[in-house]
Design a protein around this motif. Sequence first.
Motif, mmCIF file in Angstrom:
data_model
loop_
_atom_site.group_PDB
_atom_site.id
_atom_site.type_symbol
_atom_site.label_atom_id
_atom_site.label_comp_id
_atom_site.label_asym_id
_atom_site.label_seq_id
_atom_site.Cartn_x
_atom_site.Cartn_y
_atom_site.Cartn_z
ATOM 1 N N HIS A 1 -55.184 131.545 -37.908
ATOM 2 C CA HIS A 1 -55.739 130.918 -36.701
ATOM 3 C C HIS A 1 -56.805 131.792 -36.024
ATOM 4 O O HIS A 1 -56.824 131.911 -34.801
ATOM 5 C CB HIS A 1 -54.651 130.586 -35.692
ATOM 6 C CG HIS A 1 -53.753 129.469 -36.156
ATOM 7 N ND1 HIS A 1 -52.889 128.824 -35.337
ATOM 8 C CD2 HIS A 1 -53.598 128.887 -37.357
ATOM 9 C CE1 HIS A 1 -52.224 127.908 -36.007
ATOM 10 N NE2 HIS A 1 -52.650 127.936 -37.250
ATOM 11 N N LEU A 2 -57.652 132.396 -36.811
ATOM 12 C CA LEU A 2 -58.753 133.165 -36.220
ATOM 13 C C LEU A 2 -59.918 132.223 -35.959
ATOM 14 O O LEU A 2 -60.034 131.166 -36.571
ATOM 15 C CB LEU A 2 -59.196 134.276 -37.172
ATOM 16 C CG LEU A 2 -58.149 135.324 -37.525
ATOM 17 C CD1 LEU A 2 -58.737 136.328 -38.503
ATOM 18 C CD2 LEU A 2 -57.657 136.035 -36.282
ATOM 19 N N LEU A 3 -60.803 132.628 -35.061
ATOM 20 C CA LEU A 3 -61.990 131.835 -34.793
ATOM 21 C C LEU A 3 -63.063 132.202 -35.822
ATOM 22 O O LEU A 3 -63.506 133.344 -35.884
ATOM 23 C CB LEU A 3 -62.501 132.080 -33.366
ATOM 24 C CG LEU A 3 -61.867 131.207 -32.277
ATOM 25 C CD1 LEU A 3 -60.361 131.378 -32.241
ATOM 26 C CD2 LEU A 3 -62.460 131.491 -30.919
ATOM 27 N N ALA A 4 -63.464 131.217 -36.601
ATOM 28 C CA ALA A 4 -64.365 131.478 -37.734
ATOM 29 C C ALA A 4 -65.739 131.945 -37.278
ATOM 30 O O ALA A 4 -66.427 132.664 -37.997
ATOM 31 C CB ALA A 4 -64.508 130.214 -38.581
ATOM 32 N N ARG A 5 -66.129 131.547 -36.075
ATOM 33 C CA ARG A 5 -67.473 131.879 -35.625
ATOM 34 C C ARG A 5 -67.494 133.144 -34.768
ATOM 35 O O ARG A 5 -68.494 133.459 -34.152
ATOM 36 C CB ARG A 5 -68.091 130.697 -34.872
ATOM 37 C CG ARG A 5 -68.249 129.465 -35.786
ATOM 38 C CD ARG A 5 -69.095 128.395 -35.174
ATOM 39 N NE ARG A 5 -70.388 128.913 -34.747
ATOM 40 C CZ ARG A 5 -70.814 128.916 -33.487
ATOM 41 N NH1 ARG A 5 -70.054 128.451 -32.523
ATOM 42 N NH2 ARG A 5 -71.999 129.396 -33.197
ATOM 43 N N LYS A 6 -66.387 133.833 -34.715
ATOM 44 C CA LYS A 6 -66.378 135.106 -33.988
ATOM 45 C C LYS A 6 -66.056 136.234 -34.958
ATOM 46 O O LYS A 6 -65.345 136.043 -35.939
ATOM 47 C CB LYS A 6 -65.345 135.063 -32.860
ATOM 48 C CG LYS A 6 -65.758 134.132 -31.719
ATOM 49 C CD LYS A 6 -65.002 134.481 -30.453
ATOM 50 C CE LYS A 6 -65.328 133.564 -29.303
ATOM 51 N NZ LYS A 6 -66.738 133.612 -28.889
ATOM 52 N N LEU B 1 -60.269 138.253 -27.857
ATOM 53 C CA LEU B 1 -60.202 136.900 -27.302
ATOM 54 C C LEU B 1 -59.135 136.709 -26.214
ATOM 55 O O LEU B 1 -59.446 136.185 -25.139
ATOM 56 C CB LEU B 1 -60.014 135.890 -28.440
ATOM 57 C CG LEU B 1 -59.975 134.422 -28.029
ATOM 58 C CD1 LEU B 1 -61.379 133.941 -27.685
ATOM 59 C CD2 LEU B 1 -59.390 133.566 -29.140
ATOM 60 N N TYR C 1 -66.901 138.671 -40.319
ATOM 61 C CA TYR C 1 -66.352 137.384 -39.915
ATOM 62 C C TYR C 1 -65.093 137.105 -40.741
ATOM 63 O O TYR C 1 -64.973 137.587 -41.864
ATOM 64 C CB TYR C 1 -67.390 136.276 -40.120
ATOM 65 C CG TYR C 1 -68.476 136.327 -39.081
ATOM 66 C CD1 TYR C 1 -68.283 135.713 -37.840
ATOM 67 C CD2 TYR C 1 -69.664 137.004 -39.317
ATOM 68 C CE1 TYR C 1 -69.269 135.773 -36.869
ATOM 69 C CE2 TYR C 1 -70.650 137.074 -38.342
ATOM 70 C CZ TYR C 1 -70.447 136.461 -37.118
ATOM 71 O OH TYR C 1 -71.393 136.518 -36.151
#
Lengths: 218, 327
Positions: B92-97, B105, B137
């Motif tokens: 559940h990581l943010l792909a664009r960060k 976060l 990323y």
Amino acid sequence: MLFDLEISVYLKALWETAYMTIASTVFVFLLGLIWGALLYATDQDGLWEHPQLHKIISILTSALRSIPFLILIVLLIPFTRILVGTILGPTAALPALIVGATPFYARIVEIALHETGSDLKETGLSFGATKLQVLLRIIIPESLPALIRGITVTAIAIAGYTSIAGAIGAGGLGNLAYLYGYARNRIFVTIASTVLIALFILFLQIIGDLFVRKTTPK
Amino acid sequence: MIQVQNVSKQYRNTDNEIALDNISISFNEGFIHGIIGISGAGKSTLIRLINRLETYDSGDIQVFEYTNLRRLNKESTRMLRKRIGMIFQSDHLLARKTVIENILLPITFHRKPTPEDYDYAESLLKEVGLTEYSNRYPSQLSGGQRQRVGIARALINKPELILCDEPTSALDVITTGQILQLIKNLAKKHHLNVIIVTHDMHVIKEICDTVTVMEKGHIVESGTLDDILFKAKHPQTRIFIREIGLDLSNIIQSHDPNQLLLLKFDESVVEQSIIAKMINELHIDTSIVYANVTPNKKGIMVLQVPSQQESVIHFLRDHKVVVEHVI
Ligand SMILES: Nc1ncnc2c1ncn2[C@@H]1O[C@H](COP(=O)(O)OP(=O)(O)OP(=O)(O)O)[C@@H](O)[C@H]1O
Ligand SMILES: [Mg+2]
């Protein structure tokens, strides 16, 4: 004459098509994003589940989408006259284009946000984010590539609509193809207009892809 | 630390199957707690009640100093969640960060990250072994590496409790071992309480101090790791234990349980060959029914002692062996 008409006539028509498409796409992007976010947020598994409200917005969305574009233009004539002052010219086509395309884009937004939200909603909440933070700082930014892909498809659809609007007085390449090409039986004008529209659509696709690539980490 | 009392929960949009049926359990401070059960048992539902990702229909839950979690207001809920880190099955990581942005976060929801926060995030990154990766990323990392980032992210708010919902289910055996070891080390270092949900007994035996076994919305058995491993009664628990080849109960069943003694001892005892010594000194008749080394490096043995049990127990206890009757 090489192109059967002055080149400036083609350029003016191309400009009108581009103007109608891009101006309405900007509005559709903003309105569709809000509308789509509302569709997502009120749905099951959304951030502010509200079945009744969701149903109302959803039915409205589908209803608007089911109106044929030509009829939508006619239905909106009184509204357009008040808002724009006239029902002729490219600007007068904007209300119908926006109303026609927003529900279409809203559905794309809804799907994109659902996709991202299914995993990341809980992640955000579990770290103490407010629901609004989850929407604005996680779900929408993470959906950006999908939202841009969606707006590209929508802009291309709008470019198609402009030629229908053009045929009944909005100007642009559709108008040119119909008025000069078809009505006056000058086939070359029709072909040239079609090629220009195709090139314009290709241009939109390329720009869209570029933005998608820019917003997707390698 | 956590008290769950007579809690029931039913999801509204489903047909009458109850997710949690009158559950009571408490989780004490300073341990790694495991919750195991097959799919649909209600494990996720139970831990999601603890940080209030779900609400319950009846009963009461107390976490830290917050009582009656169901009535908690929005602001207190956020404060509670800030004190609880969560690790998910997929990262559940943010792909664009980037990695470092992902770790920071949770802070950004409460305030703007300070330079100290960045330093702390970097130090956590180092602890999970990803120093070089801070500007990558998530798509550029392996599954195990992503899970490490998820672990660092769960620690950034300096939580007191970490909830893990099947943190290793998507990983291979070796990576699973590494991640579990990492969780164990971090728990010790940062004084974390951990609750870990799994359907894999290997995970339990690897790092858990206590075990809770769930089935169909009920808790069927609960206790320390040793209790569960060697004194399990419920069939569901025994199936899990058989999975890791430690099912004593079959052996016990094929003997007269009154003659059996359960011995637990440290490595130091293993080297003294006390059984031989005991047989020599007491002149008794005994046989070793079962022997193994438990996950936490303790020796475990089942002896069959038909007579003179009292003197055997006495002898063994004098030699620092824990002796219990199997029933
Ligand atoms: N969001 C939901 N809506 C409706 N029912 C749900 C929901 N989440 C879980 N359930 C139901 O509640 C019960 C318990 O589910 P839960 O997810 O807690 O099980 P689990 O032990 O975590 O299983 P798994 O190992 O598959 O993750 C199941 O019967 C499931 O179908
Ligand atoms: Mg689960």
